[in-house]
Design a protein around this motif. Structure first.
Motif, mmCIF file in Angstrom:
data_model
loop_
_atom_site.group_PDB
_atom_site.id
_atom_site.type_symbol
_atom_site.label_atom_id
_atom_site.label_comp_id
_atom_site.label_asym_id
_atom_site.label_seq_id
_atom_site.Cartn_x
_atom_site.Cartn_y
_atom_site.Cartn_z
ATOM 1 N N HIS A 1 -1.242 8.602 -26.963
ATOM 2 C CA HIS A 1 -2.578 8.937 -27.807
ATOM 3 C C HIS A 1 -3.793 9.097 -26.964
ATOM 4 C CE1 HIS A 1 0.259 7.464 -31.259
ATOM 5 N NE2 HIS A 1 -0.890 7.908 -31.949
ATOM 6 N N LEU A 2 -4.562 9.943 -27.271
ATOM 7 C CA LEU A 2 -5.811 10.320 -26.712
ATOM 8 C C LEU A 2 -6.838 9.006 -26.985
ATOM 9 C CD1 LEU A 2 -7.742 11.897 -25.193
ATOM 10 C CD2 LEU A 2 -8.570 13.275 -27.189
ATOM 11 N N ILE A 3 -6.852 8.736 -28.221
ATOM 12 C CA ILE A 3 -7.478 7.224 -28.505
ATOM 13 C C ILE A 3 -6.232 6.163 -28.933
ATOM 14 C CG2 ILE A 3 -8.975 6.179 -30.219
ATOM 15 C CD1 ILE A 3 -10.750 8.861 -30.318
ATOM 16 N N PRO A 4 -6.230 5.239 -28.508
ATOM 17 C CA PRO A 4 -5.009 4.268 -28.902
ATOM 18 C C PRO A 4 -4.926 4.234 -30.131
ATOM 19 C CG PRO A 4 -6.665 3.303 -27.204
ATOM 20 C CD PRO A 4 -7.379 4.186 -27.400
ATOM 21 N N ASN A 5 -3.681 4.455 -30.539
ATOM 22 C CA ASN A 5 -3.182 4.015 -32.152
ATOM 23 C C ASN A 5 -3.766 2.556 -32.452
ATOM 24 O OD1 ASN A 5 -1.372 4.540 -34.162
ATOM 25 N ND2 ASN A 5 -0.598 2.758 -33.748
ATOM 26 N N ALA A 6 -3.654 1.867 -31.808
ATOM 27 C CA ALA A 6 -3.929 0.344 -32.074
ATOM 28 C C ALA A 6 -5.457 0.465 -32.977
ATOM 29 C CB ALA A 6 -4.230 -0.424 -30.995
ATOM 30 N N ILE A 7 -6.512 1.438 -32.471
ATOM 31 C CA ILE A 7 -7.791 1.434 -33.282
ATOM 32 C C ILE A 7 -7.898 2.560 -34.048
ATOM 33 C CG2 ILE A 7 -8.696 -0.141 -31.358
ATOM 34 C CD1 ILE A 7 -10.095 2.347 -30.204
ATOM 35 N N GLY A 8 -6.864 3.071 -34.312
ATOM 36 C CA GLY A 8 -6.821 4.372 -35.384
ATOM 37 C C GLY A 8 -6.555 5.758 -34.842
ATOM 38 N N GLY A 9 -6.621 5.992 -33.434
ATOM 39 C CA GLY A 9 -6.239 7.111 -32.876
ATOM 40 C C GLY A 9 -5.147 8.183 -33.530
ATOM 41 N N ARG A 10 -5.328 9.408 -33.355
ATOM 42 C CA ARG A 10 -4.368 10.118 -34.054
ATOM 43 C C ARG A 10 -3.850 11.170 -32.795
ATOM 44 N NH1 ARG A 10 -5.259 7.189 -37.875
ATOM 45 N NH2 ARG A 10 -5.200 7.838 -39.995
ATOM 46 N N ARG A 11 -4.619 12.080 -32.300
ATOM 47 C CA ARG A 11 -4.313 12.978 -31.409
ATOM 48 C C ARG A 11 -3.350 12.515 -30.275
ATOM 49 N NH1 ARG A 11 -8.361 17.314 -28.715
ATOM 50 N NH2 ARG A 11 -8.879 17.850 -30.878
ATOM 51 N N LYS A 12 -2.282 13.369 -29.923
ATOM 52 C CA LYS A 12 -1.699 13.201 -28.891
ATOM 53 C C LYS A 12 -1.257 14.093 -27.858
ATOM 54 C CE LYS A 12 1.708 11.694 -32.197
ATOM 55 N NZ LYS A 12 1.075 11.485 -33.374
ATOM 56 N N LEU A 13 -1.022 13.683 -26.784
ATOM 57 C CA LEU A 13 -0.803 14.657 -25.719
ATOM 58 C C LEU A 13 0.436 14.473 -25.024
ATOM 59 C CD1 LEU A 13 -4.283 13.798 -23.755
ATOM 60 C CD2 LEU A 13 -3.973 15.681 -25.517
ATOM 61 N N LYS A 14 1.033 15.537 -24.586
ATOM 62 C CA LYS A 14 2.366 15.647 -23.759
ATOM 63 C C LYS A 14 1.892 16.161 -22.178
ATOM 64 C CE LYS A 14 6.226 16.174 -25.282
ATOM 65 N NZ LYS A 14 7.636 16.826 -25.733
ATOM 66 N N GLY A 15 2.753 15.728 -21.283
ATOM 67 C CA GLY A 15 2.612 16.165 -20.122
ATOM 68 C C GLY A 15 1.441 15.273 -19.279
ATOM 69 N N PHE A 16 1.083 14.323 -19.638
ATOM 70 C CA PHE A 16 0.067 13.640 -19.092
ATOM 71 C C PHE A 16 0.264 12.423 -18.241
ATOM 72 C CE2 PHE A 16 -3.295 10.177 -19.540
ATOM 73 C CZ PHE A 16 -4.079 10.369 -18.725
ATOM 74 N N ILE A 17 1.162 11.424 -19.168
ATOM 75 C CA ILE A 17 1.804 10.391 -18.142
ATOM 76 C C ILE A 17 3.226 10.274 -18.627
ATOM 77 C CG2 ILE A 17 -0.404 8.989 -17.751
ATOM 78 C CD1 ILE A 17 0.500 7.368 -20.286
ATOM 79 N N CYS A 18 4.004 9.658 -17.905
ATOM 80 C CA CYS A 18 5.237 9.582 -18.024
ATOM 81 C C CYS A 18 5.653 8.337 -18.842
ATOM 82 C CB CYS A 18 6.290 9.415 -16.752
ATOM 83 S SG CYS A 18 5.813 7.441 -15.884
ATOM 84 N N GLU A 19 7.003 8.101 -19.449
ATOM 85 C CA GLU A 19 7.328 7.326 -20.611
ATOM 86 C C GLU A 19 6.899 5.857 -19.978
ATOM 87 O OE1 GLU A 19 11.026 6.257 -23.605
ATOM 88 O OE2 GLU A 19 11.189 7.299 -22.010
#
Length: 380
Positions: free
Chosen positions: A22-40
């Motif tokens: 999540h670009l903005i944490p889901n915990a505070i309402g984020g929506r957009r997600k990125l792949k290829g940024f950090i590992c699991e």
């Protein structure tokens, strides 16, 4: 095609360990997600540590504004009132007592005790009454249950909101969001040395500071407690600068890199966390090295500026809370009235049923109406 590298641990990201961050944490309402940024693995670790710390700091605001999460809900939280009571505030504006209350008072005649129970729900009250039955077998449980009443009341005192921003755990979550936007904009993580050093090394200097000296959002929508992440890469200053704002009140500037040699680039992502709607904002990150350093040293927070930021969004939260509570009370009143007016489900309402409806609805509406009248008198 270049294989992506995890921005935190520098391991190669593969199909097996890639993750949606999540670009903005889901915990505070984020929506957009990125792949290829950090590992699991790094996603899980940073979520448990950094995002959790940030979410805990901002949870009072998440509850106050009633944010919309993509996954789950903001957890209820205990607050102390100005009258020294402790109440649990829930996401949709309702409040509960901290724990059920039970008391026994001997009768003056000496022939028994008076038992008083306060519970947070009727099922909880029934469980407590069953405990009374075990202690006093002679008690008529059915009579107690028949006499149990569900009543609503409103706290006459104000809740104490003790908000605090800062700390390295929450700070790293903020820096990670800015770095994520930079990477998704085409700026490699390894170029953002200030950010990666801070995220990877416990003892490295923080690369963020609070900024209220001016409004960097030039087309700020009125009253919206927005979330915003913005970055700017400048070939002239050789800097990658970031800006992160949460709920319209936590405003942070960052230096992700001071050795940038790429093309000029800028990007902004912003949302209304109440609705999840994406916003189109103009963020001007024309900050000097001195501006950023002063922000790091807490010198860009003019007196009254934080309070002014709160003042712009608090009315929105108050209005949203009123609407949610009004809708909850009206729906509850209608349900109560139709369930108790004497008409069976699917049966046509007769005049005697209709006559009962208004009175039954007022049973549930009265506390809300009286509370609003009391609040109006206080304002006058």
């Amino acid at each position: 095609m270049t294989t992506p590298i995890c921005a935190l641990c520098e391991k190669e990201i593969t199909q097996e360990n890639d993750t949606k961050e999540h670009l903005i944490p889901n915990a505070i309402g984020g929506r957009r997600k990125l792949k290829g940024f950090i590992c699991e693995s790094c996603n899980n670790t940073s979520g448990d540590d950094w995002e959790s710390a940030l979410a805990k700091q901002l949870n009072p605001l998440s509850l106050f504004f009633g944010i919309s999460r993509e996954r789950g809900e903001a957890p209820s939280q205990l607050f102390e009132t100005t009258g020294s009571d402790r109440l649990k505030l829930n996401l949709h504006g309702s409040m509960d007592i901290e724990k059920p209350l039970y008391s026994e008072t001997p009768l003056e005649s000496g022939s028994g005790v008076q038992i008083q129970i306060k519970a947070r729900s009727m099922p909880e009250a029934k469980r407590m009454l069953q405990g009374v039955k075990r202690k006093y077998p002679q008690v008529d449980l059915n009579e107690l249950l028949d006499n149990a009443k569900s009543e609503s009341s409103y706290c006459s005192d104000m809740l104490k909101f003790n908000l605090s921003f800062g700390g390295h755990e929450a700070g790293r979550s903020i820096v990670k969001s800015a770095l994520a936007l930079a990477v998704s904009s085409g700026i490699p993580a390894e170029i953002c040395g200030e950010a990666t050093n801070y995220l990877r090394k416990e003892d490295s200097e923080a690369c963020f500071g609070y900024f209220y000296a001016s409004d960097l959002i030039k087309n700020r929508p009125e009253g919206i407690p927005l979330h915003c992440v913005s970055i700017k890469g400048c070939s002239k200053t050789k800097q990658v600068i970031g800006y992160v704002e949460y709920f319209g009140v936590q405003r942070v500037v960052l230096c992700l890199s001071d050795s940038y040699e790429g093309e000029d680039i800028s990007n902004t992502y912003a949302i209304n966390p109440i609705t999840g709607e994406e916003l189109s904002l103009i963020v001007e990150l024309d900050l000097s090295n001195g501006d950023i350093r002063e922000a790091y040293d807490y010198k860009k927070i003019p007196e009254g500026s934080v309070e002014a930021a709160f003042d712009k969004v608090i009315p929105t939260g108050m209005e949203a809370s009123f609407e949610k509570e009004k809708n909850r009370v009206v729906n509850q009143a209608v349900k109560h009235a139709f369930e108790n007016c004497g008409a069976k489900e699917g049966e046509m309402l007769m005049p005697e049923h209709i006559n009962k409806l208004t009175g039954l609805m007022m049973e549930k509406l009265e506390p809300f109406i009286l509370h609003q009248l009391a609040q109006s008198r206080k304002k006058k």
